[in-house]
Design an enzyme around this catalytic site. Structure first.
Site, PDB file in Angstrom:
ATOM      1  N   LYS A  51       0.770  -1.313   0.074  1.00 23.82           N
ATOM      2  CA  LYS A  51      -0.073  -0.013   0.075  1.00 23.82           C
ATOM      3  C   LYS A  51       0.748   1.233   0.090  1.00 23.82           C
ATOM      4  O   LYS A  51       2.115   1.235   0.241  1.00 23.82           O
ATOM      5  CB  LYS A  51      -1.126   0.102   1.301  1.00 23.82           C
ATOM      6  CG  LYS A  51      -1.832  -1.058   1.133  1.00 23.82           C
ATOM      7  CD  LYS A  51      -2.902  -1.277   2.258  1.00 23.82           C
ATOM      8  CE  LYS A  51      -3.928  -2.310   2.406  1.00 23.82           C
ATOM      9  NZ  LYS A  51      -4.896  -2.167   3.492  1.00 23.82           N
ATOM     10  N   TYR A  86     -12.429  -2.381  -3.268  1.00 27.86           N
ATOM     11  CA  TYR A  86     -12.844  -2.444  -1.740  1.00 27.86           C
ATOM     12  C   TYR A  86     -14.509  -2.206  -1.949  1.00 27.86           C
ATOM     13  O   TYR A  86     -15.061  -1.807  -0.972  1.00 27.86           O
ATOM     14  CB  TYR A  86     -12.357  -1.282  -1.094  1.00 27.86           C
ATOM     15  CG  TYR A  86     -10.896  -1.495  -0.649  1.00 27.86           C
ATOM     16  CD1 TYR A  86     -10.452  -2.653   0.034  1.00 27.86           C
ATOM     17  CD2 TYR A  86      -9.807  -0.737  -1.050  1.00 27.86           C
ATOM     18  CE1 TYR A  86      -9.120  -2.911   0.401  1.00 27.86           C
ATOM     19  CE2 TYR A  86      -8.764  -0.797  -0.656  1.00 27.86           C
ATOM     20  CZ  TYR A  86      -8.306  -1.830   0.082  1.00 27.86           C
ATOM     21  OH  TYR A  86      -7.144  -2.103   0.538  1.00 27.86           O
ATOM     22  N   PHE A 118     -15.395   3.559   7.478  1.00 28.18           N
ATOM     23  CA  PHE A 118     -13.896   3.876   7.219  1.00 28.18           C
ATOM     24  C   PHE A 118     -13.768   3.696   5.547  1.00 28.18           C
ATOM     25  O   PHE A 118     -12.587   3.999   4.968  1.00 28.18           O
ATOM     26  CB  PHE A 118     -12.988   2.766   7.571  1.00 28.18           C
ATOM     27  CG  PHE A 118     -13.361   1.208   7.343  1.00 28.18           C
ATOM     28  CD1 PHE A 118     -12.779   0.558   6.043  1.00 28.18           C
ATOM     29  CD2 PHE A 118     -14.047   0.375   7.902  1.00 28.18           C
ATOM     30  CE1 PHE A 118     -12.942  -0.541   5.819  1.00 28.18           C
ATOM     31  CE2 PHE A 118     -14.410  -0.938   7.720  1.00 28.18           C
ATOM     32  CZ  PHE A 118     -13.613  -1.314   6.669  1.00 28.18           C
ATOM     33  N   ARG A 141      -2.001 -14.765   3.708  1.00 27.92           N
ATOM     34  CA  ARG A 141      -2.573 -13.959   4.635  1.00 27.92           C
ATOM     35  C   ARG A 141      -1.905 -14.216   5.869  1.00 27.92           C
ATOM     36  O   ARG A 141      -1.598 -13.292   6.979  1.00 27.92           O
ATOM     37  CB  ARG A 141      -4.036 -14.276   4.876  1.00 27.92           C
ATOM     38  CG  ARG A 141      -4.999 -14.012   3.471  1.00 27.92           C
ATOM     39  CD  ARG A 141      -5.379 -12.644   3.310  1.00 27.92           C
ATOM     40  NE  ARG A 141      -6.436 -12.502   4.649  1.00 27.92           N
ATOM     41  CZ  ARG A 141      -7.034 -11.156   4.645  1.00 27.92           C
ATOM     42  NH1 ARG A 141      -6.915 -10.356   3.948  1.00 27.92           N
ATOM     43  NH2 ARG A 141      -8.070 -11.048   5.793  1.00 27.92           N
ATOM     44  N   THR A 155      -5.638  -7.818  10.390  1.00 32.29           N
ATOM     45  CA  THR A 155      -5.802  -6.645   9.511  1.00 32.29           C
ATOM     46  C   THR A 155      -5.351  -5.421  10.614  1.00 32.29           C
ATOM     47  O   THR A 155      -4.911  -4.454  10.030  1.00 32.29           O
ATOM     48  CB  THR A 155      -7.536  -6.393   9.339  1.00 32.29           C
ATOM     49  OG1 THR A 155      -7.818  -7.564   8.713  1.00 32.29           O
ATOM     50  CG2 THR A 155      -7.827  -5.103   8.782  1.00 32.29           C
ATOM     51  N   ARG A 184       2.543  -7.142   8.929  1.00 31.69           N
ATOM     52  CA  ARG A 184       1.767  -6.179   9.797  1.00 31.69           C
ATOM     53  C   ARG A 184       2.300  -6.067  11.018  1.00 31.69           C
ATOM     54  O   ARG A 184       2.368  -4.979  11.823  1.00 31.69           O
ATOM     55  CB  ARG A 184       0.495  -6.382   9.736  1.00 31.69           C
ATOM     56  CG  ARG A 184      -0.264  -6.151   8.244  1.00 31.69           C
ATOM     57  CD  ARG A 184      -1.628  -6.493   8.176  1.00 31.69           C
ATOM     58  NE  ARG A 184      -2.349  -6.147   6.834  1.00 31.69           N
ATOM     59  CZ  ARG A 184      -3.434  -6.614   6.521  1.00 31.69           C
ATOM     60  NH1 ARG A 184      -3.917  -7.538   6.958  1.00 31.69           N
ATOM     61  NH2 ARG A 184      -4.053  -6.225   5.190  1.00 31.69           N
ATOM     62  N   ASN A 240      -1.899  -0.164   7.283  1.00 23.32           N
ATOM     63  CA  ASN A 240      -1.430  -1.762   7.736  1.00 23.32           C
ATOM     64  C   ASN A 240      -0.410  -2.287   6.366  1.00 23.32           C
ATOM     65  O   ASN A 240      -0.316  -3.297   6.286  1.00 23.32           O
ATOM     66  CB  ASN A 240      -2.458  -2.608   8.049  1.00 23.32           C
ATOM     67  CG  ASN A 240      -3.467  -2.677   6.754  1.00 23.32           C
ATOM     68  OD1 ASN A 240      -3.442  -2.137   5.848  1.00 23.32           O
ATOM     69  ND2 ASN A 240      -4.685  -3.493   7.103  1.00 23.32           N
ATOM     70  N   HIS A 287      -1.796  -5.365   1.338  1.00 27.44           N
ATOM     71  CA  HIS A 287      -3.132  -5.845   0.950  1.00 27.44           C
ATOM     72  C   HIS A 287      -2.939  -7.400   0.494  1.00 27.44           C
ATOM     73  O   HIS A 287      -1.759  -7.557  -0.137  1.00 27.44           O
ATOM     74  CB  HIS A 287      -4.166  -5.196  -0.225  1.00 27.44           C
ATOM     75  CG  HIS A 287      -5.102  -5.935  -0.639  1.00 27.44           C
ATOM     76  ND1 HIS A 287      -6.491  -6.148   0.046  1.00 27.44           N
ATOM     77  CD2 HIS A 287      -5.281  -6.871  -1.820  1.00 27.44           C
ATOM     78  CE1 HIS A 287      -7.205  -6.875  -0.696  1.00 27.44           C
ATOM     79  NE2 HIS A 287      -6.430  -7.260  -1.783  1.00 27.44           N
ATOM     80  N   GLU A 337      -9.689  -9.717  -8.003  1.00 22.93           N
ATOM     81  CA  GLU A 337      -8.693  -8.684  -7.744  1.00 22.93           C
ATOM     82  C   GLU A 337      -7.454  -8.746  -8.959  1.00 22.93           C
ATOM     83  O   GLU A 337      -7.223  -7.667  -9.354  1.00 22.93           O
ATOM     84  CB  GLU A 337      -8.095  -8.893  -6.530  1.00 22.93           C
ATOM     85  CG  GLU A 337      -9.241  -8.340  -5.331  1.00 22.93           C
ATOM     86  CD  GLU A 337      -8.684  -8.770  -3.703  1.00 22.93           C
ATOM     87  OE1 GLU A 337      -7.710  -9.068  -3.638  1.00 22.93           O
ATOM     88  OE2 GLU A 337      -9.526  -8.525  -3.133  1.00 22.93           O
TER      89      GLU A 337
HETATM   90  N1  UDP Z   1      -9.813  -0.875   7.372  1.00 20.22           N
HETATM   91  C1  UDP Z   1      -9.585   0.355   8.258  1.00 20.22           C
HETATM   92  N2  UDP Z   1     -10.382   0.462   9.289  1.00 20.22           N
HETATM   93  C2  UDP Z   1     -11.253  -0.456   9.682  1.00 20.22           C
HETATM   94  C3  UDP Z   1     -11.253  -1.641   8.854  1.00 20.22           C
HETATM   95  C4  UDP Z   1     -10.472  -1.991   7.753  1.00 20.22           C
HETATM   96  O1  UDP Z   1      -9.009   1.370   7.644  1.00 20.22           O
HETATM   97  O2  UDP Z   1     -11.786  -0.409  10.520  1.00 20.22           O
HETATM   98  C5  UDP Z   1      -8.937  -0.844   6.181  1.00 20.22           C
HETATM   99  C6  UDP Z   1      -7.786  -1.471   6.464  1.00 20.22           C
HETATM  100  O3  UDP Z   1      -6.569  -1.064   5.644  1.00 20.22           O
HETATM  101  C7  UDP Z   1      -7.786  -3.010   5.644  1.00 20.22           C
HETATM  102  C8  UDP Z   1      -8.881  -2.623   4.581  1.00 20.22           C
HETATM  103  O4  UDP Z   1      -9.623  -1.502   5.107  1.00 20.22           O
HETATM  104  O5  UDP Z   1      -6.786  -3.660   5.135  1.00 20.22           O
HETATM  105  C9  UDP Z   1      -9.534  -3.609   4.145  1.00 20.22           C
HETATM  106  O6  UDP Z   1     -10.286  -4.540   5.185  1.00 20.22           O
HETATM  107  P1  UDP Z   1     -10.482  -5.857   5.259  1.00 20.22           P
HETATM  108  O7  UDP Z   1     -11.450  -6.413   6.512  1.00 20.22           O
HETATM  109  O8  UDP Z   1     -10.961  -6.591   4.188  1.00 20.22           O
HETATM  110  O9  UDP Z   1      -8.923  -6.390   6.023  1.00 20.22           O
HETATM  111  P2  UDP Z   1      -7.870  -7.069   5.141  1.00 20.22           P
HETATM  112  O10 UDP Z   1      -8.365  -8.200   4.019  1.00 20.22           O
HETATM  113  O11 UDP Z   1      -6.943  -5.901   4.399  1.00 20.22           O
HETATM  114  O12 UDP Z   1      -6.991  -7.699   6.256  1.00 20.22           O
END
Ligand code: UDP
Length: 149
Positions: free
Chosen positions: A9, A49, A57, A85, A91, A102, A112, A115, A126
């Site tokens: 990112k 997204y 958010f 993952r 996350t 992370r 974080n 992605h 994607e």
């Molecule tokens: N995100 C955020 N605030 C939140 C939850 C998610 O900014 O409360 C952002 C964060 O950058 C995250 C992305 O949204 O990586 C996508 O969220 P997801 O739950 O899909 O998490 P990921 O798959 O990236 O772990």
């Protein structure tokens, strides 16, 4: 072989973490089959997204992911979706196990660093958003017999 979509990112790019992050997947034994730097258009970010549209958010997330260049890659290998993952960590970086990406580099959930697709279906979706078929390269590696039994 399974493929996943991974993306350093804008925070990871600005902080100079691109090489270290790519290295983790290479060192694990996974194969990079697509790689590019780009600045994501707002419309593309909203599509990527889409599952988060309407969440509190969402706007901040789209603002952030379009705020600077990202490094996008398609990585291939056995069980790569789930394994990537696990390598990324939770996350919320504060909840991510130390040693994960992370958990090594992040503090706030909105910064974080990386992605990664959360399922094979998401990965296919994607990859199609960010890469043209001709941007993905099919090649063998002599070292593969030392990684796969
Ligand atoms: N995100 C955020 N605030 C939140 C939850 C998610 O900014 O409360 C952002 C964060 O950058 C995250 C992305 O949204 O990586 C996508 O969220 P997801 O739950 O899909 O998490 P990921 O798959 O990236 O772990």
């Amino acid at each position: 072989m399974e493929r996943t979509y991974l993306m350093v990112k804008p925070d990871g790019v600005q902080r100079g973490l691109v090489g270290q992050i790519i290295s983790r997947f290479e060192q694990r034994g996974y194969k990079i089959v697509g790689l590019k730097m780009m600045q994501i258009a707002r419309e593309t970010a909203e599509k990527h997204y889409g599952e988060h549209a309407g969440k509190p958010f969402f706007t901040g997330l789209v603002d952030f992911i379009t705020s600077g260049p990202v490094v996008a890659m398609v990585v291939e290998g056995k069980d790569v979706v789930v394994t990537a993952r696990e390598m990324m960590g939770a996350t919320n970086p504060l909840k991510a196990i130390p040693g994960t990406i992370r958990g090594t580099y992040g503090v706030d959930v909105g910064r974080n660093v990386i992605h990664g697709s959360d399922s094979v279906e998401s990965a296919n979706r994607e990859i199609a958003i960010f890469f043209k078929p001709e941007e993905l390269v099919e090649y063998g590696r002599a070292i593969d017999t030392w990684i796969y039994e």
